[in-house]
Design a protein around this motif. Structure first.
Motif, mmCIF file in Angstrom:
data_model
loop_
_atom_site.group_PDB
_atom_site.id
_atom_site.type_symbol
_atom_site.label_atom_id
_atom_site.label_comp_id
_atom_site.label_asym_id
_atom_site.label_seq_id
_atom_site.Cartn_x
_atom_site.Cartn_y
_atom_site.Cartn_z
ATOM 1 N N VAL A 1 -2.927 12.613 -15.369
ATOM 2 C CA VAL A 1 -2.214 12.719 -14.533
ATOM 3 C C VAL A 1 -2.783 11.647 -14.179
ATOM 4 O O VAL A 1 -2.282 10.558 -13.709
ATOM 5 N N LEU A 2 -4.321 11.427 -13.878
ATOM 6 C CA LEU A 2 -4.005 9.887 -13.637
ATOM 7 C C LEU A 2 -3.972 8.206 -13.907
ATOM 8 O O LEU A 2 -3.431 7.653 -13.411
ATOM 9 N N ILE A 3 -3.774 8.549 -15.382
ATOM 10 C CA ILE A 3 -2.987 7.417 -15.988
ATOM 11 C C ILE A 3 -2.042 7.141 -15.722
ATOM 12 O O ILE A 3 -1.183 5.984 -15.869
ATOM 13 N N ILE A 4 -0.837 8.422 -16.162
ATOM 14 C CA ILE A 4 0.429 8.560 -15.654
ATOM 15 C C ILE A 4 0.912 7.976 -14.068
ATOM 16 O O ILE A 4 1.287 6.617 -13.953
ATOM 17 N N ALA B 1 -9.134 -4.542 -6.304
ATOM 18 C CA ALA B 1 -9.525 -3.318 -7.409
ATOM 19 C C ALA B 1 -9.049 -2.441 -6.159
ATOM 20 O O ALA B 1 -9.101 -1.602 -6.054
ATOM 21 N N ASN B 2 -8.572 -2.890 -4.619
ATOM 22 C CA ASN B 2 -8.936 -1.869 -3.852
ATOM 23 C C ASN B 2 -7.195 -0.425 -4.259
ATOM 24 O O ASN B 2 -7.497 0.303 -3.651
ATOM 25 N N TYR B 3 -6.487 -1.405 -4.471
ATOM 26 C CA TYR B 3 -4.864 -1.087 -5.307
ATOM 27 C C TYR B 3 -5.272 0.354 -6.529
ATOM 28 O O TYR B 3 -5.336 1.417 -6.446
ATOM 29 N N SER B 4 -6.419 -0.035 -7.614
ATOM 30 C CA SER B 4 -7.020 0.820 -8.573
ATOM 31 C C SER B 4 -8.012 2.604 -7.841
ATOM 32 O O SER B 4 -7.336 3.491 -7.949
ATOM 33 N N LEU B 5 -8.199 1.587 -6.534
ATOM 34 C CA LEU B 5 -8.961 3.169 -6.024
ATOM 35 C C LEU B 5 -8.525 3.909 -5.255
ATOM 36 O O LEU B 5 -8.598 5.130 -5.343
ATOM 37 N N LEU B 6 -6.989 3.022 -4.594
ATOM 38 C CA LEU B 6 -5.910 3.889 -4.108
ATOM 39 C C LEU B 6 -5.421 4.460 -4.466
ATOM 40 O O LEU B 6 -5.114 6.023 -4.316
ATOM 41 N N ILE B 7 -4.912 4.166 -5.577
ATOM 42 C CA ILE B 7 -4.416 5.133 -7.266
ATOM 43 C C ILE B 7 -4.988 6.301 -7.235
ATOM 44 O O ILE B 7 -4.518 7.435 -7.584
ATOM 45 N N VAL C 1 0.697 -1.246 0.101
ATOM 46 C CA VAL C 1 0.161 0.161 0.381
ATOM 47 C C VAL C 1 0.927 1.200 -0.174
ATOM 48 O O VAL C 1 0.877 2.178 -0.311
ATOM 49 N N LEU C 2 1.469 1.113 0.926
ATOM 50 C CA LEU C 2 2.770 2.397 0.792
ATOM 51 C C LEU C 2 3.390 2.711 -0.844
ATOM 52 O O LEU C 2 3.537 3.679 -1.410
ATOM 53 N N GLY C 3 4.600 1.935 -1.137
ATOM 54 C CA GLY C 3 4.856 1.535 -2.987
ATOM 55 C C GLY C 3 3.314 1.877 -3.429
ATOM 56 O O GLY C 3 3.964 3.347 -4.337
ATOM 57 N N THR C 4 2.644 1.922 -3.551
ATOM 58 C CA THR C 4 1.487 1.934 -4.219
ATOM 59 C C THR C 4 1.229 3.092 -4.200
ATOM 60 O O THR C 4 0.600 4.217 -5.180
ATOM 61 N N PHE C 5 0.767 3.516 -3.215
ATOM 62 C CA PHE C 5 0.848 5.627 -2.993
ATOM 63 C C PHE C 5 2.283 6.164 -3.114
ATOM 64 O O PHE C 5 1.661 7.790 -3.802
ATOM 65 N N SER C 6 3.254 6.678 -2.744
ATOM 66 C CA SER C 6 3.864 6.793 -3.359
ATOM 67 C C SER C 6 4.967 6.519 -5.387
ATOM 68 O O SER C 6 4.347 8.478 -5.228
ATOM 69 N N PHE C 7 4.478 5.650 -5.357
ATOM 70 C CA PHE C 7 4.581 5.575 -6.787
ATOM 71 C C PHE C 7 3.562 6.444 -7.624
ATOM 72 O O PHE C 7 3.623 7.704 -8.658
ATOM 73 N N ALA C 8 2.235 6.293 -6.964
ATOM 74 C CA ALA C 8 1.034 7.110 -7.308
ATOM 75 C C ALA C 8 1.000 8.714 -7.744
ATOM 76 O O ALA C 8 1.190 9.152 -8.136
ATOM 77 N N VAL C 9 1.944 9.022 -5.957
ATOM 78 C CA VAL C 9 2.005 10.379 -6.611
ATOM 79 C C VAL C 9 3.245 11.256 -7.418
ATOM 80 O O VAL C 9 3.006 12.237 -7.606
ATOM 81 N N SER C 10 4.054 10.035 -7.251
ATOM 82 C CA SER C 10 5.150 10.422 -7.653
ATOM 83 C C SER C 10 4.545 10.286 -8.892
ATOM 84 O O SER C 10 5.134 11.595 -10.161
ATOM 85 N N GLY C 11 4.369 9.747 -10.260
ATOM 86 C CA GLY C 11 3.409 9.615 -11.310
ATOM 87 C C GLY C 11 2.287 10.970 -11.339
ATOM 88 O O GLY C 11 2.708 11.586 -12.857
ATOM 89 N N SER D 1 1.810 2.987 -10.471
ATOM 90 C CA SER D 1 2.451 2.562 -9.444
ATOM 91 C C SER D 1 2.018 0.777 -9.563
ATOM 92 O O SER D 1 2.394 0.367 -8.901
ATOM 93 N N VAL D 2 1.805 0.515 -10.867
ATOM 94 C CA VAL D 2 1.571 -1.163 -11.352
ATOM 95 C C VAL D 2 2.536 -1.388 -12.366
ATOM 96 O O VAL D 2 2.038 -2.761 -12.590
ATOM 97 N N GLY D 3 3.099 -0.885 -12.812
ATOM 98 C CA GLY D 3 3.799 -1.187 -13.563
ATOM 99 C C GLY D 3 4.933 -1.982 -14.188
ATOM 100 O O GLY D 3 5.005 -3.220 -13.962
ATOM 101 N N GLY D 4 5.428 -1.602 -12.791
ATOM 102 C CA GLY D 4 6.761 -2.781 -12.359
ATOM 103 C C GLY D 4 5.986 -4.105 -11.802
ATOM 104 O O GLY D 4 6.361 -5.400 -12.007
#
Length: 205
Positions: free
Chosen positions: A38-41, A68-74, A14-24, A46-49
């Motif tokens: 912005v949302l696509i990037i 699906a919670n990961y997509s919602l978090l992003i 979750v922390l990694g997903t959040f961090s990379f979502a902010v980064s993207g 977040s999910v590329g790797g």
């Protein structure tokens, strides 16, 4: 212990997903993309790797299709980033910090996945590196930037060192949470020190 380890692993993911979502999201805003862009990037970063990792080891459907919670978090993270970005004066520094955090978190996630599939230590480190780096590669390619991993900055090397530290500490039978967060800290600090002191691998030119 198994349940405890699972919870720690979920927190790391979750922390990694959040961090990379902010980064993207911040990287996309630097390029003045619209809301959809912005949302696509943010999503791709977040999910590329993790997507490439799961495909390589045959763990399909990939992780974000199973939950699906990961997509919602992003989605939520991307929206919040767009709302609050004007309050953050040093956008470039914030992007760097969240990218470095995401790199550390997802390196550990990739290592965990490799170990869960009983892969060799070297392959686990490689999976951790792929998980940590590939989202940033996708982000930079979509934004028409040279990916960080291909520049002189220490990037993938930080993942490899963090992965080796993770395996060493795990071999010493330390508490799993300490092992995981120490590995994340190692990756993060290597990135900080490398950029601060302009450290890089030898150049051939």
């Amino acid at each position: 212990m198994a349940l405890y380890d699972l919870n720690v692993g979920e927190v790391i993911t979750v922390l990694g997903t959040f961090s990379f979502a902010v980064s993207g999201a911040f990287a996309a805003m630097q390029k003045r993309l619209d809301v959809f862009g912005v949302l696509i990037i943010a999503f791709a970063t977040s999910v590329g790797g993790g997507t490439l990792r799961d495909i390589l080891i045959g763990d399909t459907p990939v992780f974000w299709l199973k939950n699906a919670n990961y997509s919602l978090l992003i989605l939520i993270t991307g929206i919040l980033a767009m709302i609050f970005w004007k309050k953050i004066k040093m956008l470039k520094i914030t992007l760097f910090l969240f990218d470095s955090l995401g790199l550390g978190f997802f390196t550990v996630v990739g290592l965990q996945k490799g170990l869960a599939f009983d892969l060799s230590p070297g392959i686990c480190v490689a999976l951790g590196t792929v998980t940590g780096c590939f989202g940033g590669i996708v982000r930079d390619v979509l934004l028409n930037n040279i990916p960080l991993i291909f520049r002189k900055e220490i990037y993938a090397t930080a993942c490899i060192i963090g992965g080796l530290v993770y395996l060493l500490l795990r071999y010493l039978d330390l508490d799993e949470a300490i092992v995981k967060f120490t590995a994340v800290a190692v990756v993060f600090l290597i990135r900080i020190v490398a950029v601060k002191y302009q450290l890089s691998l030898p150049r051939i030119y």
